[in-house]
Design an enzyme around this catalytic site. Structure first.
Site, PDB file in Angstrom:
ATOM      1  N   HIS A  75       0.841  -1.200   0.000  1.00  0.00           N
ATOM      2  CA  HIS A  75       0.000   0.000   0.000  1.00  0.00           C
ATOM      3  C   HIS A  75       0.882   1.259   0.000  1.00  0.00           C
ATOM      4  O   HIS A  75       0.671   2.200   0.763  1.00  0.00           O
ATOM      5  CB  HIS A  75      -0.955  -0.004   1.199  1.00  0.00           C
ATOM      6  CG  HIS A  75      -1.844  -1.215   1.224  1.00  0.00           C
ATOM      7  ND1 HIS A  75      -3.002  -1.305   0.468  1.00  0.00           N
ATOM      8  CD2 HIS A  75      -1.727  -2.399   1.870  1.00  0.00           C
ATOM      9  CE1 HIS A  75      -3.557  -2.486   0.673  1.00  0.00           C
ATOM     10  NE2 HIS A  75      -2.806  -3.171   1.504  1.00  0.00           N
ATOM     11  N   TYR A 342       3.580  -5.507   9.397  1.00  0.00           N
ATOM     12  CA  TYR A 342       3.416  -4.055   9.401  1.00  0.00           C
ATOM     13  C   TYR A 342       4.504  -3.404  10.246  1.00  0.00           C
ATOM     14  O   TYR A 342       5.059  -2.356   9.892  1.00  0.00           O
ATOM     15  CB  TYR A 342       2.048  -3.670   9.971  1.00  0.00           C
ATOM     16  CG  TYR A 342       0.856  -3.919   9.079  1.00  0.00           C
ATOM     17  CD1 TYR A 342       0.940  -4.725   7.941  1.00  0.00           C
ATOM     18  CD2 TYR A 342      -0.381  -3.362   9.384  1.00  0.00           C
ATOM     19  CE1 TYR A 342      -0.164  -4.946   7.151  1.00  0.00           C
ATOM     20  CE2 TYR A 342      -1.499  -3.576   8.588  1.00  0.00           C
ATOM     21  CZ  TYR A 342      -1.380  -4.382   7.471  1.00  0.00           C
ATOM     22  OH  TYR A 342      -2.485  -4.603   6.676  1.00  0.00           O
TER      23      TYR A 342
END
Length: 366
Positions: A75, A342
């Site tokens: 992303h 993440y």
């Protein structure tokens, strides 16, 4: 149908191999097998004899997409937003989290494209994401990262790592490896089933008219201590007319979002889908039956947009396990893997020089 390295769902017919002679054909087949095997060994960690780790997952993203300093490894191309959530109180039936008390909670968020290339062109098939951080009065936060497909394509971290390689071009040649996706789907029929479900939900024209899904199941606990399996999503209030004339512009999805927010706020309803006994909470590729109870918990309003160059939201890690009291993880193995990956991505990009975003401040302000 497969998902490309840029995060797109697309048709991928496989043409039969042709060659002038048997020797050439055998050589080509052998070469493809060697390269494909090498990529899968790389994804599986066989070149470094350790189990799959968060670092290995992020290494695969970097191997497939290249290293882009200062950007998220997935992303990567995005823009930051702010707004608020107006709770109607209905969510209290299943969760004691303060965010579901009647009233307003501030939010910050980020729209983005799936994939690790921060300067990739926008296309109609791009998988899009919406990440949101809800701020509660007690200081606790609820962070969620959603995408615009109703189910996920895999159900384990290892399968996700292998899928990234199988669905991506070989970085050395820029071409898809013949047979890689077919081999993966043969090994993972749950992925083939999930791709079929995704294909039955055509993408909207832009960010603003798209639904977004959290995909993983969670456990909601209410004030009486009752634990309920829940999946959530957001559904748009607005419908937008596609403008095919702009679909060839490099940043047309983001430019459309900017124009829409300059014209006025965008709104979504937060929908909580209630699981029943027998509904899988550990498999994000499975669809829950359509007759499951749904609670409209309130309205999400986004009213400002800002380039990552100036927004502090750029540096937020939208870890799906940052949860307030009243929301807990389920037994889905992807949750802990997402959280750890993440964190690995955040650690790497925070120590790197920040490169300019594809969505510049001048574009946002025009």
């Amino acid at each position: 149908m497969n998902t490309s390295e840029s995060g797109q769902i697309s048709q991928a017919p496989i043409a039969p191999l042709r060659g002038a002679g048997l020797a050439l054909r055998l050589s080509a087949i052998a070469g493809a097998i060697i390269v494909t095997a090498g990529l899968f060994l790389y994804a599986g960690g066989w070149f470094t004899p350790h189990k799959l780790t968060p670092a290995a997952i992020i290494n695969t993203f970097e191997y497939v997409n290249g290293v882009h300093p200062g950007f998220r490894r997935n992303h990567a191309k995005g823009v930051c937003v702010t707004g608020y959530f107006d709770s109607n109180g209905q969510g209290q039936a299943v969760s004691k989290a303060q965010v579901f008390l009647p009233g307003r909670a501030p939010i910050v968020g980020r729209f983005a494209l799936a994939g690790g290339k921060p300067y990739a062109d926008d296309t109609p098939g791009n998988v899009r994401s919406l990440a949101i951080l809800f701020k509660q009065p007690d200081g606790q936060e609820w962070r969620t990262a959603m995408i615009n497909i109703p189910v996920f394509v895999v159900n384990t971290p290892q399968a996700f790592n292998e899928f990234n390689v199988a669905s991506s071009p070989d970085p050395a040649t820029g071409k898809n490896i013949p047979g890689a996706m077919s081999a993966f789907l043969a090994k993972h029929p749950e992925t083939a089933a999930a791709i079929k479900v995704i294909g039955q939900h055509p993408f909207s024209s832009g960010f603003g008219d798209s639904p977004y899904y959290a995909l993983n199941a969670f456990r909601f606990v209410n004030a009486q201590g009752e634990s309920t399996p829940v999946r959530w999503s957001v559904t748009p209030d607005q419908t937008l007319q596609a403008n095919s004339a702009t679909a060839t512009d490099k940043n047309y999805l983001f430019d459309g979002l900017i124009a829409q927010l300059h014209a006025g706020p965008l709104r979504w309803h937060l929908i909580l889908t209630i699981g029943q006994p027998g509904d899988s909470t550990a498999d994000a590729t499975q669809v829950w039956p359509p007759d499951r109870r749904q609670i409209d918990a309130g309205t999400l309003t986004i009213n400002t947009i800002e380039s990552e160059a100036t927004s502090p939201t750029r540096d937020i890690n939208f870890d799906p396990l940052v949860l307030p009291d009243g929301i807990s993880p389920s037994d889905d193995p992807l949750l802990s893997a997402r959280s750890a990956a993440y964190s690995q991505s955040f650690t790497r990009r925070e120590r790197e020089h920040k490169e300019p975003s594809a969505i510049s401040t001048s574009e946002v302000e025009k």
